[in-house]
Design a protein around this motif. Sequence first.
Motif, PDB file in Angstrom:
ATOM      1  N   ARG A 122       1.174   1.556  -8.658  1.00 51.82           N
ATOM      2  CA  ARG A 122       2.394   1.421  -7.980  1.00 51.82           C
ATOM      3  C   ARG A 122       2.382   1.968  -6.632  1.00 51.82           C
ATOM      4  NH1 ARG A 122       4.224  -2.484  -9.153  1.00 51.82           N
ATOM      5  NH2 ARG A 122       2.125  -3.004  -9.387  1.00 51.82           N
ATOM      6  N   TYR A 123       1.692   2.765  -6.348  1.00 52.72           N
ATOM      7  CA  TYR A 123       1.521   3.485  -4.895  1.00 52.72           C
ATOM      8  C   TYR A 123       1.078   2.141  -4.143  1.00 52.72           C
ATOM      9  CZ  TYR A 123      -0.652   5.567  -1.095  1.00 52.72           C
ATOM     10  OH  TYR A 123      -1.453   5.791   0.033  1.00 52.72           O
ATOM     11  N   LEU A 124       0.174   1.547  -4.493  1.00 48.18           N
ATOM     12  CA  LEU A 124      -0.639   0.716  -3.715  1.00 48.18           C
ATOM     13  C   LEU A 124       0.526  -0.502  -3.277  1.00 48.18           C
ATOM     14  CD1 LEU A 124      -4.336   0.675  -4.843  1.00 48.18           C
ATOM     15  CD2 LEU A 124      -3.362   1.804  -2.720  1.00 48.18           C
ATOM     16  N   ALA A 125       1.026  -0.875  -4.539  1.00 42.22           N
ATOM     17  CA  ALA A 125       2.101  -1.910  -4.498  1.00 42.22           C
ATOM     18  C   ALA A 125       3.179  -1.987  -3.669  1.00 42.22           C
ATOM     19  CB  ALA A 125       2.141  -2.567  -5.931  1.00 42.22           C
ATOM     20  N   ILE A 126       3.678  -0.652  -3.677  1.00 36.82           N
ATOM     21  CA  ILE A 126       4.857  -0.460  -2.886  1.00 36.82           C
ATOM     22  C   ILE A 126       4.694   0.236  -1.591  1.00 36.82           C
ATOM     23  CG2 ILE A 126       6.915   1.296  -2.643  1.00 36.82           C
ATOM     24  CD1 ILE A 126       6.988   1.069  -5.685  1.00 36.82           C
ATOM     25  N   CYS A 127       3.601   0.971  -1.310  1.00 35.61           N
ATOM     26  CA  CYS A 127       3.206   1.397  -0.139  1.00 35.61           C
ATOM     27  C   CYS A 127       2.333   0.494   0.789  1.00 35.61           C
ATOM     28  CB  CYS A 127       2.611   2.983   0.113  1.00 35.61           C
ATOM     29  SG  CYS A 127       3.807   4.089  -0.830  1.00 35.61           S
ATOM     30  N   ASP A 128       1.629  -0.300   0.315  1.00 35.59           N
ATOM     31  CA  ASP A 128       0.783  -1.353   0.964  1.00 35.59           C
ATOM     32  C   ASP A 128       0.725  -2.358   0.371  1.00 35.59           C
ATOM     33  OD1 ASP A 128      -0.826  -2.062   2.972  1.00 35.59           O
ATOM     34  OD2 ASP A 128      -2.341  -0.612   2.787  1.00 35.59           O
ATOM     35  N   PRO A 129       1.865  -3.347   0.302  1.00 37.83           N
ATOM     36  CA  PRO A 129       2.021  -4.444  -0.333  1.00 37.83           C
ATOM     37  C   PRO A 129       1.231  -5.553   0.077  1.00 37.83           C
ATOM     38  CG  PRO A 129       4.007  -4.207   0.897  1.00 37.83           C
ATOM     39  CD  PRO A 129       3.240  -2.750   1.217  1.00 37.83           C
ATOM     40  N   LEU A 130       0.911  -5.652   1.485  1.00 37.33           N
ATOM     41  CA  LEU A 130       0.198  -6.671   2.113  1.00 37.33           C
ATOM     42  C   LEU A 130      -1.157  -6.836   1.688  1.00 37.33           C
ATOM     43  CD1 LEU A 130       2.017  -7.165   5.571  1.00 37.33           C
ATOM     44  CD2 LEU A 130       2.428  -8.364   3.301  1.00 37.33           C
ATOM     45  N   ARG A 131      -1.859  -5.680   1.590  1.00 39.65           N
ATOM     46  CA  ARG A 131      -3.149  -5.327   1.192  1.00 39.65           C
ATOM     47  C   ARG A 131      -3.308  -5.236  -0.196  1.00 39.65           C
ATOM     48  NH1 ARG A 131      -6.635  -1.734   4.231  1.00 39.65           N
ATOM     49  NH2 ARG A 131      -5.062  -0.108   3.909  1.00 39.65           N
ATOM     50  N   TYR A 132      -2.380  -5.286  -0.941  1.00 38.98           N
ATOM     51  CA  TYR A 132      -2.469  -4.955  -2.549  1.00 38.98           C
ATOM     52  C   TYR A 132      -3.484  -5.865  -3.211  1.00 38.98           C
ATOM     53  CZ  TYR A 132      -1.366  -4.178  -7.326  1.00 38.98           C
ATOM     54  OH  TYR A 132      -1.380  -4.000  -8.804  1.00 38.98           O
ATOM     55  N   PRO A 133      -3.518  -7.148  -2.928  1.00 40.19           N
ATOM     56  CA  PRO A 133      -4.441  -7.709  -3.637  1.00 40.19           C
ATOM     57  C   PRO A 133      -6.006  -7.301  -3.410  1.00 40.19           C
ATOM     58  CG  PRO A 133      -2.879  -9.298  -2.709  1.00 40.19           C
ATOM     59  CD  PRO A 133      -2.596  -7.921  -2.368  1.00 40.19           C
ATOM     60  N   SER A 134      -6.295  -7.004  -2.113  1.00 38.60           N
ATOM     61  CA  SER A 134      -7.603  -6.484  -1.784  1.00 38.60           C
ATOM     62  C   SER A 134      -7.942  -5.105  -2.230  1.00 38.60           C
ATOM     63  CB  SER A 134      -7.661  -6.760  -0.360  1.00 38.60           C
ATOM     64  OG  SER A 134      -6.804  -5.999   0.566  1.00 38.60           O
ATOM     65  N   LEU A 135      -6.727  -4.349  -2.441  1.00 35.41           N
ATOM     66  CA  LEU A 135      -7.141  -2.840  -2.496  1.00 35.41           C
ATOM     67  C   LEU A 135      -7.202  -3.017  -4.249  1.00 35.41           C
ATOM     68  CD1 LEU A 135      -4.663  -1.210  -0.107  1.00 35.41           C
ATOM     69  CD2 LEU A 135      -7.122  -1.404   0.012  1.00 35.41           C
ATOM     70  N   MET A 136      -6.550  -3.747  -4.835  1.00 41.63           N
ATOM     71  CA  MET A 136      -6.494  -3.692  -6.379  1.00 41.63           C
ATOM     72  C   MET A 136      -6.790  -4.981  -7.050  1.00 41.63           C
ATOM     73  SD  MET A 136      -6.242  -1.672  -8.966  1.00 41.63           S
ATOM     74  CE  MET A 136      -5.546  -0.077  -8.297  1.00 41.63           C
ATOM     75  N   PRO A 137      -8.436  -5.357  -6.767  1.00 43.39           N
ATOM     76  CA  PRO A 137      -8.752  -6.544  -7.331  1.00 43.39           C
ATOM     77  C   PRO A 137      -8.731  -6.409  -8.943  1.00 43.39           C
ATOM     78  CG  PRO A 137     -10.617  -5.505  -6.291  1.00 43.39           C
ATOM     79  CD  PRO A 137      -9.112  -4.682  -5.880  1.00 43.39           C
ATOM     80  N   SER A 138      -9.077  -7.318  -9.551  1.00 46.57           N
ATOM     81  CA  SER A 138      -9.202  -7.220 -10.926  1.00 46.57           C
ATOM     82  C   SER A 138     -10.373  -6.649 -11.338  1.00 46.57           C
ATOM     83  CB  SER A 138      -9.286  -8.677 -11.604  1.00 46.57           C
ATOM     84  OG  SER A 138     -10.256  -9.502 -10.951  1.00 46.57           O
ATOM     85  N   SER A 139     -11.483  -6.680 -10.419  1.00 43.64           N
ATOM     86  CA  SER A 139     -12.741  -5.971 -10.899  1.00 43.64           C
ATOM     87  C   SER A 139     -12.341  -4.493 -10.778  1.00 43.64           C
ATOM     88  CB  SER A 139     -13.667  -6.158  -9.892  1.00 43.64           C
ATOM     89  OG  SER A 139     -13.440  -5.829  -8.385  1.00 43.64           O
TER      90      SER A 139
END
Length: 317
Positions: A122-139
């Motif tokens: 949730r921290y990544l999704a809210i604080c850095d939403p633009l880079r969230y897909p690259s910061l939290m990939p499925s792997s």
Amino acid sequence: MRNLSGGHVEEFVLVGFPTSPPLQLLLFVFFFAIYLLTLLENVLIISTIWLTPSLHRPMYFFLGHLSFLELWYVNVTIPRLLGAFLTQEGRVSYMGCMTQLYFFIALACTECVLLAVMAYDRYLAICDPLRYPSLMPSSLATRLAAASWGSGFFSSMMKLLFISRLYYCGPNIINHFFCDISPLLNLTCSDREQAELVDFLLALVMILLPLVAVISSYAAIIAAILRIPTAQGRHKAFSTCASHLAVVVIYYSSTLFTYARPRAMYTFNHNKIISVLYTVIVPFLNPAIYCLRNKEVKDAFQKSVLGRCHYPRDAPD
């Protein structure tokens, strides 16, 4: 009794909730209903996430793992609780007690770490939403979930390694409805200081460290939300993590009260009541909180699960 001959205890007697038979029957029906509802809630959440491609994202991937954990957790603890209302005393073998204790600790520790992982997500999704897909990939989500399960079961194995080495010569009566750490430590005839120290240190690592990660994540989340200029934007951002925050508060408050102590507990009657909170009430509330506050999950449930029931596929020509 084996303690009269000085032999090693081969079974334990679990003392449940000695009350009047009508009250015991009423409590049995009440907790059995909660047990069935908890199973249904978590199965529906897992099914909804599995059947809805739009929910195949890290946030709901972790929620699916949490629901699976709750399913396993209540099947370890609640049947013992239900048995405690059917009879004032239940018997469990030494190996059965240690096995139950192992899975109970493993699942509790796994949930602590998994809640911290969800807070980081949730921290990544809210604080850095633009880079969230690259910061939290499925792997990475898969590795974090695997690390949560692995750390929980490894921590439980280390605790049980020291507890099972202790000698139990009697009495063999546990004033609890399941095999828990503190009642067992109070029955040992051996020096329990080392086992208590290991238990306390691992409790600090598996409870307090994830809690620090949760607090740090939400401190950054709150700071980011306060910087959003519009009230509607702040409400939308906070609503994405409010359900998780509510679950964290309920779970950690009961867990810290019970286990973050460097000594065995003696107030068993109070301990049993608190145990009912985190073994029954918390698993029951978790899926309800997530579903009631998450519009995306509710909409997906209506379309994927209820829709399949009300609108079955047409038969082939």
